[in-house]
Scaffold this motif. Structure first.
Motif, mmCIF file in Angstrom:
data_model
loop_
_atom_site.group_PDB
_atom_site.id
_atom_site.type_symbol
_atom_site.label_atom_id
_atom_site.label_comp_id
_atom_site.label_asym_id
_atom_site.label_seq_id
_atom_site.Cartn_x
_atom_site.Cartn_y
_atom_site.Cartn_z
ATOM 1 N N ARG A 6 0.808 -1.224 0.000
ATOM 2 C CA ARG A 6 0.000 0.000 0.000
ATOM 3 C C ARG A 6 0.837 1.267 0.000
ATOM 4 O O ARG A 6 0.415 2.289 -0.527
ATOM 5 C CB ARG A 6 -0.968 0.010 1.181
ATOM 6 C CG ARG A 6 -2.124 -0.965 0.989
ATOM 7 C CD ARG A 6 -3.035 -0.964 2.166
ATOM 8 N NE ARG A 6 -2.355 -1.629 3.278
ATOM 9 C CZ ARG A 6 -2.887 -1.818 4.465
ATOM 10 N NH1 ARG A 6 -4.097 -1.376 4.730
ATOM 11 N NH2 ARG A 6 -2.207 -2.442 5.400
ATOM 12 N N LEU B 77 1.276 2.954 -3.429
ATOM 13 C CA LEU B 77 0.117 3.409 -4.200
ATOM 14 C C LEU B 77 0.200 4.886 -4.596
ATOM 15 O O LEU B 77 -0.117 5.228 -5.738
ATOM 16 C CB LEU B 77 -1.184 3.113 -3.448
ATOM 17 C CG LEU B 77 -1.543 1.634 -3.299
ATOM 18 C CD1 LEU B 77 -2.803 1.479 -2.462
ATOM 19 C CD2 LEU B 77 -1.694 0.966 -4.649
ATOM 20 N N PRO B 78 0.626 5.793 -3.716
ATOM 21 C CA PRO B 78 0.699 7.202 -4.128
ATOM 22 C C PRO B 78 1.676 7.461 -5.272
ATOM 23 O O PRO B 78 1.554 8.475 -5.969
ATOM 24 C CB PRO B 78 1.150 7.920 -2.855
ATOM 25 C CG PRO B 78 0.695 7.037 -1.745
ATOM 26 C CD PRO B 78 0.869 5.633 -2.284
ATOM 27 N N ILE C 134 1.845 5.701 -7.971
ATOM 28 C CA ILE C 134 1.228 5.260 -9.221
ATOM 29 C C ILE C 134 0.406 6.424 -9.758
ATOM 30 O O ILE C 134 -0.636 6.770 -9.202
ATOM 31 C CB ILE C 134 0.367 4.004 -9.010
ATOM 32 C CG1 ILE C 134 1.222 2.864 -8.458
ATOM 33 C CG2 ILE C 134 -0.337 3.601 -10.306
ATOM 34 C CD1 ILE C 134 0.444 1.649 -8.013
ATOM 35 N N THR C 135 0.898 7.038 -10.817
ATOM 36 C CA THR C 135 0.254 8.258 -11.319
ATOM 37 C C THR C 135 -0.479 8.072 -12.639
ATOM 38 O O THR C 135 -1.108 9.003 -13.124
ATOM 39 C CB THR C 135 1.306 9.375 -11.475
ATOM 40 O OG1 THR C 135 2.321 8.922 -12.359
ATOM 41 C CG2 THR C 135 1.906 9.749 -10.125
ATOM 42 N N THR D 33 -5.967 4.988 -13.478
ATOM 43 C CA THR D 33 -6.260 3.649 -12.971
ATOM 44 C C THR D 33 -7.741 3.557 -12.636
ATOM 45 O O THR D 33 -8.269 4.411 -11.919
ATOM 46 C CB THR D 33 -5.434 3.363 -11.695
ATOM 47 O OG1 THR D 33 -4.052 3.553 -11.988
ATOM 48 C CG2 THR D 33 -5.671 1.961 -11.189
ATOM 49 N N THR E 23 -7.773 2.147 -1.419
ATOM 50 C CA THR E 23 -6.870 2.089 -2.566
ATOM 51 C C THR E 23 -7.092 3.280 -3.480
ATOM 52 O O THR E 23 -6.143 3.933 -3.921
ATOM 53 C CB THR E 23 -7.067 0.771 -3.335
ATOM 54 O OG1 THR E 23 -6.811 -0.318 -2.453
ATOM 55 C CG2 THR E 23 -6.154 0.681 -4.542
ATOM 56 N N THR E 24 -8.345 3.582 -3.763
ATOM 57 C CA THR E 24 -8.668 4.715 -4.626
ATOM 58 C C THR E 24 -8.145 6.022 -4.036
ATOM 59 O O THR E 24 -7.537 6.833 -4.737
ATOM 60 C CB THR E 24 -10.190 4.816 -4.831
ATOM 61 O OG1 THR E 24 -10.679 3.589 -5.372
ATOM 62 C CG2 THR E 24 -10.546 5.952 -5.768
ATOM 63 N N MET F 262 -4.368 6.618 -4.522
ATOM 64 C CA MET F 262 -3.818 6.735 -5.875
ATOM 65 C C MET F 262 -4.307 8.035 -6.519
ATOM 66 O O MET F 262 -5.506 8.212 -6.725
ATOM 67 C CB MET F 262 -4.238 5.530 -6.716
ATOM 68 C CG MET F 262 -3.700 4.224 -6.171
ATOM 69 S SD MET F 262 -4.262 2.795 -7.107
ATOM 70 C CE MET F 262 -3.341 3.007 -8.614
ATOM 71 N N ALA G 270 -6.654 7.702 -9.729
ATOM 72 C CA ALA G 270 -7.624 6.601 -9.741
ATOM 73 C C ALA G 270 -9.055 7.116 -9.806
ATOM 74 O O ALA G 270 -9.395 8.137 -9.217
ATOM 75 C CB ALA G 270 -7.451 5.739 -8.498
#
Length: 77
Positions: free
Chosen positions: A17, A20-21, A23-24, A27, A46-47, A50, A53
């Motif tokens: 986790r 996650l930040p 991942i740009t 998504t 999760t949303t 990100m 997302a």
């Protein structure tokens, strides 16, 4: 057999986790409203983590939403 091996692998995997930040890319997080395996709160977490997302809840679908509600899942993608 295979299902139990898969479940053990999921339980034993590392918690990622924290990445996650980073991942740009865009998504799509798509979650079945009636999913009994992964809580809705996990998908929301999760949303939120990100930056790019989007989150869609598919009503009337559980964990296998692409099988249970294929048209709604396709539209979400």
């Amino acid at each position: 057999g295979a299902f139990l091996r898969q479940q053990r692998a999921v339980v034993q995997r590392s918690d990622l986790r924290s990445i996650l930040p980073s991942i740009t890319c865009p998504t799509a997080i798509i979650h079945g409203a009636a999913d009994r395996l992964i809580p809705l709160a996990a998908a929301e977490e999760t949303t939120a983590a990100m930056p790019a997302a989007t989150f869609t809840i598919i009503e009337g679908a559980g964990h296998f939403l692409f099988h249970e509600r294929p048209a709604a899942a396709r539209d979400a993608v």
